[in-house]
Design an enzyme around this catalytic site. Structure first.
Site, PDB file in Angstrom:
ATOM      1  N   ASP A  10     -31.551  -8.788  32.070  1.00 13.22           N
ATOM      2  CA  ASP A  10     -31.388  -7.249  31.718  1.00 13.22           C
ATOM      3  C   ASP A  10     -31.912  -6.865  33.156  1.00 13.22           C
ATOM      4  O   ASP A  10     -32.364  -7.280  33.971  1.00 13.22           O
ATOM      5  CB  ASP A  10     -32.066  -6.700  30.653  1.00 13.22           C
ATOM      6  N   SER A  11     -31.633  -5.420  33.264  1.00 15.69           N
ATOM      7  CA  SER A  11     -32.142  -4.738  34.335  1.00 15.69           C
ATOM      8  C   SER A  11     -33.708  -4.519  34.273  1.00 15.69           C
ATOM      9  O   SER A  11     -34.539  -4.581  35.484  1.00 15.69           O
ATOM     10  CB  SER A  11     -31.815  -3.278  34.362  1.00 15.69           C
ATOM     11  N   TYR A  42     -29.776  -0.032  36.091  1.00 19.57           N
ATOM     12  CA  TYR A  42     -28.371  -0.214  35.978  1.00 19.57           C
ATOM     13  C   TYR A  42     -27.423   1.059  35.815  1.00 19.57           C
ATOM     14  O   TYR A  42     -26.638   1.049  36.154  1.00 19.57           O
ATOM     15  CB  TYR A  42     -27.967  -1.354  35.162  1.00 19.57           C
ATOM     16  N   GLY A  43     -27.920   1.763  34.688  1.00 18.27           N
ATOM     17  CA  GLY A  43     -26.980   3.040  34.188  1.00 18.27           C
ATOM     18  C   GLY A  43     -26.611   3.809  35.226  1.00 18.27           C
ATOM     19  O   GLY A  43     -25.712   4.660  34.809  1.00 18.27           O
ATOM     20  N   CYS A  74     -28.044  -6.387  27.876  1.00 19.64           N
ATOM     21  CA  CYS A  74     -27.856  -5.086  28.590  1.00 19.64           C
ATOM     22  C   CYS A  74     -26.566  -4.753  28.271  1.00 19.64           C
ATOM     23  O   CYS A  74     -25.416  -5.079  28.514  1.00 19.64           O
ATOM     24  CB  CYS A  74     -28.084  -5.274  30.001  1.00 19.64           C
ATOM     25  N   ASN A  75     -26.583  -3.368  27.653  1.00 18.08           N
ATOM     26  CA  ASN A  75     -25.165  -2.751  27.388  1.00 18.08           C
ATOM     27  C   ASN A  75     -24.598  -2.329  28.760  1.00 18.08           C
ATOM     28  O   ASN A  75     -23.147  -2.492  28.830  1.00 18.08           O
ATOM     29  CB  ASN A  75     -25.282  -1.532  26.409  1.00 18.08           C
ATOM     30  N   THR A  76     -25.019  -1.752  29.535  1.00 15.99           N
ATOM     31  CA  THR A  76     -24.568  -1.343  30.805  1.00 15.99           C
ATOM     32  C   THR A  76     -23.757  -2.700  31.624  1.00 15.99           C
ATOM     33  O   THR A  76     -22.613  -2.471  32.028  1.00 15.99           O
ATOM     34  CB  THR A  76     -25.566  -0.838  31.891  1.00 15.99           C
ATOM     35  N   GLU A 155     -38.917   2.383  30.333  1.00 15.99           N
ATOM     36  CA  GLU A 155     -39.587   1.485  31.367  1.00 15.99           C
ATOM     37  C   GLU A 155     -40.652   1.608  32.066  1.00 15.99           C
ATOM     38  O   GLU A 155     -41.727   0.873  32.166  1.00 15.99           O
ATOM     39  CB  GLU A 155     -38.512   1.261  32.452  1.00 15.99           C
ATOM     40  N   CYS A 187     -27.933   0.937  24.272  1.00 16.69           N
ATOM     41  CA  CYS A 187     -28.981   0.395  25.399  1.00 16.69           C
ATOM     42  C   CYS A 187     -29.832  -0.183  24.888  1.00 16.69           C
ATOM     43  O   CYS A 187     -30.657   0.137  23.847  1.00 16.69           O
ATOM     44  CB  CYS A 187     -29.272   1.745  26.374  1.00 16.69           C
ATOM     45  N   THR A 188     -30.173  -1.408  25.210  1.00 16.80           N
ATOM     46  CA  THR A 188     -31.126  -2.353  24.712  1.00 16.80           C
ATOM     47  C   THR A 188     -32.450  -1.547  24.831  1.00 16.80           C
ATOM     48  O   THR A 188     -33.483  -2.111  23.946  1.00 16.80           O
ATOM     49  CB  THR A 188     -31.126  -3.565  25.303  1.00 16.80           C
ATOM     50  N   HIS A 189     -32.894  -0.735  25.785  1.00 12.75           N
ATOM     51  CA  HIS A 189     -34.111  -0.300  26.012  1.00 12.75           C
ATOM     52  C   HIS A 189     -34.463   0.778  24.688  1.00 12.75           C
ATOM     53  O   HIS A 189     -35.538   0.837  24.343  1.00 12.75           O
ATOM     54  CB  HIS A 189     -34.226   0.748  27.195  1.00 12.75           C
TER      55      HIS A 189
HETATM   56  N1  DGL Z   1     -31.108  -1.830  28.993  1.00 13.59           N
HETATM   57  C1  DGL Z   1     -29.779  -1.659  29.604  1.00 13.59           C
HETATM   58  C2  DGL Z   1     -28.727  -1.166  28.868  1.00 13.59           C
HETATM   59  O1  DGL Z   1     -28.549  -1.760  27.770  1.00 13.59           O
HETATM   60  C3  DGL Z   1     -29.667  -0.814  30.952  1.00 13.59           C
HETATM   61  C4  DGL Z   1     -30.732   0.332  31.131  1.00 13.59           C
HETATM   62  C5  DGL Z   1     -30.512   0.696  32.704  1.00 13.59           C
HETATM   63  O2  DGL Z   1     -31.167  -0.135  33.487  1.00 13.59           O
HETATM   64  O3  DGL Z   1     -30.258   1.735  33.056  1.00 13.59           O
HETATM   65  O4  DGL Z   1     -27.823  -0.356  29.119  1.00 13.59           O
END
Ligand code: DGL
Length: 268
Positions: A10-11, A42-43, A74-76, A155, A187-189
């Protein structure tokens, strides 16, 4: 039986929500986690850049850490790089994304009509959820909202406090999301603020996230491919970051309930 580790990327800390579900559902498996904190978030990055970063991480997880499969937690990165990575490593190791298991879960629920999606800009702009869901179930309605403040906020450790509450309310009150009967936490966050989101809706909106459903899918596929570690020893997980952050350290310890030594790895 295959006792090589599972690579999870993930990011940053978002993928820890998926990693801890995997650790719970597959307790014999060793995890090698990579948080690309040097390139977070990453988004707001382009597809090309995300492919470049995740390719370097996957190379590291396979060639230096001998992982038997890769979970893009990570979804992105799943939206921007899943097909690319899957094809690049075809015949070598299976690559898993966090979007398809959510699609399966949504499709199985026949009571849903209007689905909300919150995610990073890159994921929303990719249209991946709407496209995959419409293909599987025509007639569904969607409201997609980019929520770019959420991942950096989480984060930085702002969860379940007055700041996160204000930001979450501000986003969820937007007109786009009115009248939804389910919300995809794309988004996994966002799993870290799932309780706040649920409270906002008084439990009246069904929430989908990519924790247990990804771990269960992984278990089924590794089982079918004879890649499960059927030993009884509890493996020790390793956590790599491309840049050290104290919030990453704290969150990892919180998720795994023990002291963690983060290892730093500069990406090629
Ligand atoms: N956790 C990530 C996701 O699922 C990335 C979030 C990010 O880095 O912007 O999209």
């Amino acid at each position: 039986m295959d006792n090589r580790p599972i690579g999870v990327l993930d990011s940053g800390i978002g993928g820890l929500t998926v990693a801890s579900a995997i650790a719970r559902i597959l307790p014999n498996e060793q995890l090698i986690y990579f948080g690309d904190t040097a390139h977070l978030p990453y988004g707001d990055k382009s597809k090309e850049l995300i492919r470049e970063y995740t390719l370097s991480i996957t190379d590291f997880l396979l060639n230096e850490k001998n992982c038997k499969c890769i979970v893009i937690a990570c979804n992105t990165a799943s939206a921007a790089a899943y097909e690319f990575l899957r094809d690049a490593f075809k015949g070598k190791v299976p690559v898993f994304n966090v979007i398809d298991p959510i699609i399966e879960a949504v499709v199985e629920n026949n009571s849903l009509k209007k689905i909300g999606i919150i995610a990073t800009k890159t994921t929303i702009e990719s249209g991946v959820y709407q496209e995959k869901l419409s293909r599987r179930k025509p007639g569904l309605h969607f409201s997609a909202l980019a929520t770019p403040l959420l991942a950096p906020m989480i984060e930085e450790g702002f969860c379940n406090d007055s700041i996160s509450k204000a930001v979450v309310h501000n986003y969820l009150e937007q007109e786009e999301l009115h009248g939804i009967d389910a919300l995809i936490l794309g988004c996994t966050h966002y799993v870290n603020i799932r309780r706040e989101i649920d409270e906002f809706y008084n439990g009246q909106v069904i929430l989908f996230d990519s924790t247990d459903i990804v771990a269960i899918k992984l278990k089924n596929i590794l089982g079918k491919e004879a890649l499960l570690n059927e030993g009884t020893d509890r493996a020790e997980h390793h956590f790599f970051v491309s840049d050290y952050t104290s919030s990453f350290q704290k969150t990892t310890e919180l998720f795994f309930g023990r002291e963690i030594k983060l290892e730093k790895k500069k990406l090629e």
